[in-house]
Design a protein around this motif. Structure first.
Motif, PDB file in Angstrom:
ATOM      1  N   LEU A  44      51.016  37.209  41.931  1.00  0.00           N
ATOM      2  CA  LEU A  44      51.403  36.277  42.989  1.00  0.00           C
ATOM      3  C   LEU A  44      50.483  35.071  43.053  1.00  0.00           C
ATOM      4  N   GLU A  45      51.029  33.959  43.540  1.00  0.00           N
ATOM      5  CA  GLU A  45      50.179  32.852  43.955  1.00  0.00           C
ATOM      6  C   GLU A  45      49.588  33.316  45.284  1.00  0.00           C
ATOM      7  N   LEU A  46      48.288  33.364  45.348  1.00  0.00           N
ATOM      8  CA  LEU A  46      47.636  34.136  46.397  1.00  0.00           C
ATOM      9  C   LEU A  46      46.925  33.281  47.437  1.00  0.00           C
ATOM     10  N   GLY A  47      47.162  33.659  48.706  1.00  0.00           N
ATOM     11  CA  GLY A  47      46.435  33.110  49.836  1.00  0.00           C
ATOM     12  C   GLY A  47      45.722  34.251  50.533  1.00  0.00           C
ATOM     13  N   LEU A  48      44.575  33.947  51.126  1.00  0.00           N
ATOM     14  CA  LEU A  48      43.770  34.966  51.788  1.00  0.00           C
ATOM     15  C   LEU A  48      43.453  34.511  53.210  1.00  0.00           C
ATOM     16  N   HIS A  49      43.728  35.382  54.183  1.00  0.00           N
ATOM     17  CA  HIS A  49      43.381  35.083  55.568  1.00  0.00           C
ATOM     18  C   HIS A  49      42.049  35.746  55.889  1.00  0.00           C
ATOM     19  N   ARG A  65      41.143  32.532  41.757  1.00  0.00           N
ATOM     20  CA  ARG A  65      42.423  33.234  41.896  1.00  0.00           C
ATOM     21  C   ARG A  65      43.139  32.895  43.201  1.00  0.00           C
ATOM     22  N   LEU A  66      42.447  32.206  44.115  1.00  0.00           N
ATOM     23  CA  LEU A  66      43.023  31.900  45.424  1.00  0.00           C
ATOM     24  C   LEU A  66      43.515  30.458  45.488  1.00  0.00           C
ATOM     25  N   ALA A  67      44.780  30.302  45.822  1.00  0.00           N
ATOM     26  CA  ALA A  67      45.361  28.968  45.963  1.00  0.00           C
ATOM     27  C   ALA A  67      45.223  28.447  47.394  1.00  0.00           C
ATOM     28  N   MET A  68      45.034  29.367  48.344  1.00  0.00           N
ATOM     29  CA  MET A  68      44.929  28.984  49.750  1.00  0.00           C
ATOM     30  C   MET A  68      44.059  29.985  50.487  1.00  0.00           C
ATOM     31  N   ILE A  69      43.257  29.465  51.410  1.00  0.00           N
ATOM     32  CA  ILE A  69      42.485  30.324  52.317  1.00  0.00           C
ATOM     33  C   ILE A  69      42.800  29.879  53.735  1.00  0.00           C
ATOM     34  N   SER A  70      43.126  30.848  54.565  1.00  0.00           N
ATOM     35  CA  SER A  70      43.379  30.637  55.983  1.00  0.00           C
ATOM     36  C   SER A  70      42.203  31.240  56.753  1.00  0.00           C
ATOM     37  N   VAL A  71      41.626  30.447  57.648  1.00  0.00           N
ATOM     38  CA  VAL A  71      40.487  30.909  58.441  1.00  0.00           C
ATOM     39  C   VAL A  71      40.946  31.105  59.879  1.00  0.00           C
ATOM     40  N   GLY A  72      40.726  32.300  60.414  1.00  0.00           N
ATOM     41  CA  GLY A  72      41.146  32.608  61.766  1.00  0.00           C
ATOM     42  C   GLY A  72      40.233  32.017  62.827  1.00  0.00           C
ATOM     43  N   PHE A  73      40.837  31.410  63.828  1.00  0.00           N
ATOM     44  CA  PHE A  73      40.146  30.903  65.010  1.00  0.00           C
ATOM     45  C   PHE A  73      40.703  31.687  66.193  1.00  0.00           C
ATOM     46  N   PRO A  74      39.939  32.625  66.759  1.00  0.00           N
ATOM     47  CA  PRO A  74      40.474  33.417  67.861  1.00  0.00           C
ATOM     48  C   PRO A  74      40.697  32.614  69.136  1.00  0.00           C
ATOM     49  N   SER A  75      39.961  31.510  69.299  1.00  0.00           N
ATOM     50  CA  SER A  75      40.163  30.625  70.447  1.00  0.00           C
ATOM     51  C   SER A  75      39.638  29.246  70.076  1.00  0.00           C
TER      52      SER A  75
END
Length: 164
Positions: A44-49, A65-75
């Motif tokens: 897969l084309e891979l994204g990581l949260h 290997r990562l095409a996208m990274i999503s960073v969580g913001f809880p607030s």
């Protein structure tokens, strides 16, 4: 979630795969950190949260290997994601970088400055802050106290240059 980048609203091209869901056979997938090993073995084309307590150095070996990274913001008041985004860029991550969570339009320019390409905001934030609010904020910062990812100098750099 609605996705906004510096040009306005964009389509979400990264389906987020939940804990019990199977990975798709082809295409793209955005997975949680605990599924990284399984996802790396796929084609897969891979994204990581990433959660906001992630140490960027831990995933640096997987940047290729990562095409996208999503960073969580809880607030909107939790600034750890800004540091993670900046660190990912400083460590050489070149893919798409997304801030995900209830950040606000007033923070958009800072997110871009830290190296984020886009934000994924919950619907309730999107209803209160339309795309025009986000776009007007994207150009709101012309000078900063930190050196920017894009190579822009800081206010201190500009002051020093005037006195040289």
């Amino acid at each position: 979630m609605r996705i906004i980048d510096a040009t306005g609203p964009i389509d979400d091209l990264w389906p987020r795969i939940g804990a019990g869901e199977p990975l798709p056979e082809a295409g793209r997938a955005l997975v949680e950190r605990d599924r990284l090993g399984e996802a790396l073995a796929s084609g897969l084309e891979l994204g990581l949260h990433l959660p906001p307590d992630t140490e960027p150095a831990d995933i640096e070996p997987h940047f290729g290997r990562l095409a996208m990274i999503s960073v969580g913001f809880p607030s909107f008041a939790d600034g750890r994601g800004f540091s993670i985004g900046r660190s990912l860029r400083q460590r050489g991550f070149l893919g798409r970088l997304r801030a995900s969570g209830p950040v606000i339009a007033d923070q958009f320019a800072y997110l871009l400055e830290c190296g984020f390409d886009e934000v994924a905001i919950p619907e309730e934030v999107a209803r209160r802050q339309p795309p025009e609010s986000w776009l007007s904020q994207s150009a709101a910062i012309t000078f900063g106290y930190q050196r920017g990812i894009a190579g822009r100098g800081s206010i201190l750099d500009q002051r020093r240059a005037r006195h040289d």
